[in-house]
Design a protein around this motif. Structure first.
Motif: not given
Lengths: 284, 349
Positions: A191, A194-195, B47, B52, B72-73
């Motif tokens: 993640a 960038g996923a 985090r 996260f 997050p991505h």
């Protein structure tokens, strides 16, 4: 140096167990397969009589398309059951692996619950639900949704329902084991790079679960291949799986040699998936 | 404008406050270490920045843009994990290329950048290996290359040297520093190792109970600890309890002596810190800033020896004794201790 006898003792017990409860019955079945059918009790004459061993049962089972179909059908049903269990078991295993420790044990118990209820009462419950005067049909009729009862019981869907219900824990447990062994940071790393959640699932979660999924598939497939009670009690008359045919040959036709030949061939047919499973486990 | 701004960041886990209205600014291209014990909130901080964890309140601003609600991505920063979190089913090159693939970087450019990233961490020719075929140090480098390949302006590092053995740690620390200068990215590194924190950072932030208790260049934080906690956590200073004597000195009954700092004693001084290596085994001046004690233990540490000296008032002092000053006094010896006024650090809390 301890005496040989003492050192051999720890091995002797499982050895004795294997000899008595695995090797001996296998030899009996093998002997039965080469015996002669008779009208006596038991309905066989041993293969070491004057006529010599009987190769007729194997020849029959190997040549008759009826038995070929029984094997093919059993393999298809077992594969279908295994696929169904994977599909249902995967989300369950993910849920288990992601549950907080406090929730994990109760959820595992819930997964194992079918194991602890008696096998036949569970099938009885399905029959009670599915038969023409069963709960589902009665409910739908009283609601006025249907006029005549739906033919739910003795059908392929009922068969797969019963099979999936019985074998689901075999799939959930290995999947859960392989998912919970993983470092949760691996998915976070994906993640972070960038996923999207879907990409994480596709490129990380799924490939990492593949060995566990293969093990789960085989763990369901192997016992499901020989299943005879569920097809008998829930399945359609046309479901002539090898386990059911074997049972009929033994108890109804009282043709023990053909039943034994079927049993031996079923065992041989399952050797390949069993070896495959062992290789998978050794790799993990 | 700072690259990253944390504003009154608060995160509660049940009864414990992992982050307590924490404020912090990080400049572009800066190497900042977050130093703290376990439970100080340093990992939670990382985090929350990476996305996260969600803060209960407060804001994370990256180049002025509020990141709350950004998954997050979609955050333009990268993180290197303590466990490295390499993808076990992909080889080294695929691991490093992962972030570029997600961004849809074309194949040719991707290959070139993966090659550069692997060269940067000294792993040319390792692209085809699977992670489990690498040593711990090599895995660490792959994780670093993977986190840097997207050229983030901000890299978060969670105990990046924690899993390495002592020899490799020092060398890798220098390499980390060099990589940071080379890439120009800001590094925020979490560590519980004070030497690591001091050696690598432009600035050190010391965390305790979810707050930044001191922030500054390593030397300033080391020389002038602000609180008892910082003084003891960094370099294990002697913290001497007592009260101001009203005449510019600090009366320390445990020491049986008066401490006199350079300049005036700030009001509200509750204790004073004195670093072990600043204490000499002879009086350096007449009057205050000297004491007498008995050596209780001597521990040889290679480049110096550590003495435990029981002072007249009962306080146990850690005293460093450099090798070039000759053999340390034996156990049981009575010694006279002395220190410079500049070495006395008044502590507020």
């Amino acid at each position: 140096m301890r005496p040989l006898l003492l050192r051999a003792l720890p091995l002797a017990l499982p050895g004795l167990w294997l000899a008595l409860l695995v090797a001996a019955p296998l030899l009996v079945v093998l002997a039965l397969a080469f015996a002669w059918p008779t009208e006596s009790v038991p309905p066989i004459a041993p293969p070491w009589g004057a006529e010599g061993p009987n190769i007729e049962p194997f020849a029959l089972v190997l040549e008759d398309p009826f038995y070929h179909a029984a094997f093919a059908q059993a393999a298809l049903v077992a594969a279908g059951t295994a696929a169904l269990c994977l599909l249902l078991g995967f989300p369950m295993a993910i849920g288990l692996a992601r549950a907080t420790p406090a929730w994990r044990l109760p959820l595992l118990m819930a997964v194992l619950l079918p194991f602890w209820t008696g096998f036949l009462p569970r099938l009885g419950a399905w029959i009670g639900l599915l038969r023409d005067e069963g709960w589902i049909n009665t409910l739908l009729q009283s609601l006025g949704l249907i006029a005549d009862p739906l033919p739910l019981l003795y059908s392929w869907p009922a068969l797969f329902l019963g099979m999936a219900h019985a074998y689901l824990p075999f799939a959930v447990l290995p999947l859960y084991a392989s998912l919970s062994r993983r470092d949760p940071a691996v998915e976070e790393a994906a993640a972070d790079l960038g996923a999207t959640p879907w990409a994480v699932f596709r490129t990380i979660t799924l490939p990492l679960a593949a060995p566990g999924a293969a093990a789960a598939f085989l763990l369901v497939f192997i016992p499901a291949m020989g299943e005879y009670v569920i097809p008998e009690l829930l399945g359609p008359p046309g479901a002539q799986l090898v386990g059911r045919v074997l049972w009929q040959e033994f108890f109804q036709n009282r043709d023990w040699p053909v039943a034994a030949a079927l049993a031996v061939l079923l065992l041989l047919a399952l050797l390949l998936p069993i070896l495959l499973f062992q290789r998978l486990e050794a790799r993990r | 404008m700072p690259l990253l701004s944390l504003r009154a960041l608060t995160r509660r886990f049940g009864q414990t406050l992992a982050l307590d209205r924490l404020d912090l600014d990080v400049a572009a291209g800066e190497f900042l270490t977050l130093l703290g014990g376990s439970g100080s909130g340093k990992s939670t901080l990382l985090r929350v920045v990476a996305g996260f964890e969600t803060a209960d309140s407060g804001a994370v601003l990256l180049e002025g843009r509020d990141l709350s609600g950004v998954p997050p991505h979609a955050r333009p920063l990268n993180m290197m994990f303590q466990s490295y979190a390499l993808f076990p089913h992909m080889n080294v090159a695929a691991n490093v290329a992962y972030g570029l693939r997600r961004d849809g970087v074309p194949r040719a450019e991707r290959d070139a950048r993966v090659g550069q990233a692997l060269a940067m961490v000294g792993l040319e020719g390792f692209g085809g290996r699977l992670p489990h075929r690498l040593s711990g140090g090599q895995r660490q480098r792959v994780a670093l290359a993977r986190a840097l390949v997207k050229r983030p302006r901000l890299l978060l590092l969670d105990e990046p040297l924690g899993a390495l053995d002592a020899n490799l740690r020092e060398r890798t620390g220098f390499e980390l520093r060099a990589l940071q200068r080379e890439t120009g990215a800001a590094f925020i590194m979490v560590t519980h190792d004070q030497q690591e924190a001091l050696a690598l950072a432009d600035r050190v932030a010391v965390l305790e109970h979810g707050r930044v208790v001191q922030l500054g260049p390593p030397r300033a934080v080391y020389d002038r600890p602000a609180t008892r906690f910082v003084a003891q956590f960094l370099g294990a200073a002697n913290v001497l309890e007592g009260r101001p004597d009203g005449a510019g000195g600090f009366d320390c009954p445990g020491l049986g002596a008066t401490l006199r700092p350079e300049g005036a004693l700030p009001p509200g001084t509750a204790a004073c810190a004195l670093r072990p290596e600043r204490i000499a085994l002879r009086p350096l001046a007449e009057g205050p800033n000297s004491a007498e004690g008995v050596v209780e233990e001597v521990a040889f540490r290679g480049d110096d020896s550590l003495l435990l000296v029981r002072a007249g008032g009962g306080a146990l002092l850690r005293v460093g004794h450099a090798e070039e000053d000759g053999a340390p006094p034996p156990r049981g010896a009575t010694v006279r201790l002395g220190w410079e006024a500049a070495s006395v650090v008044p502590l507020a809390g």
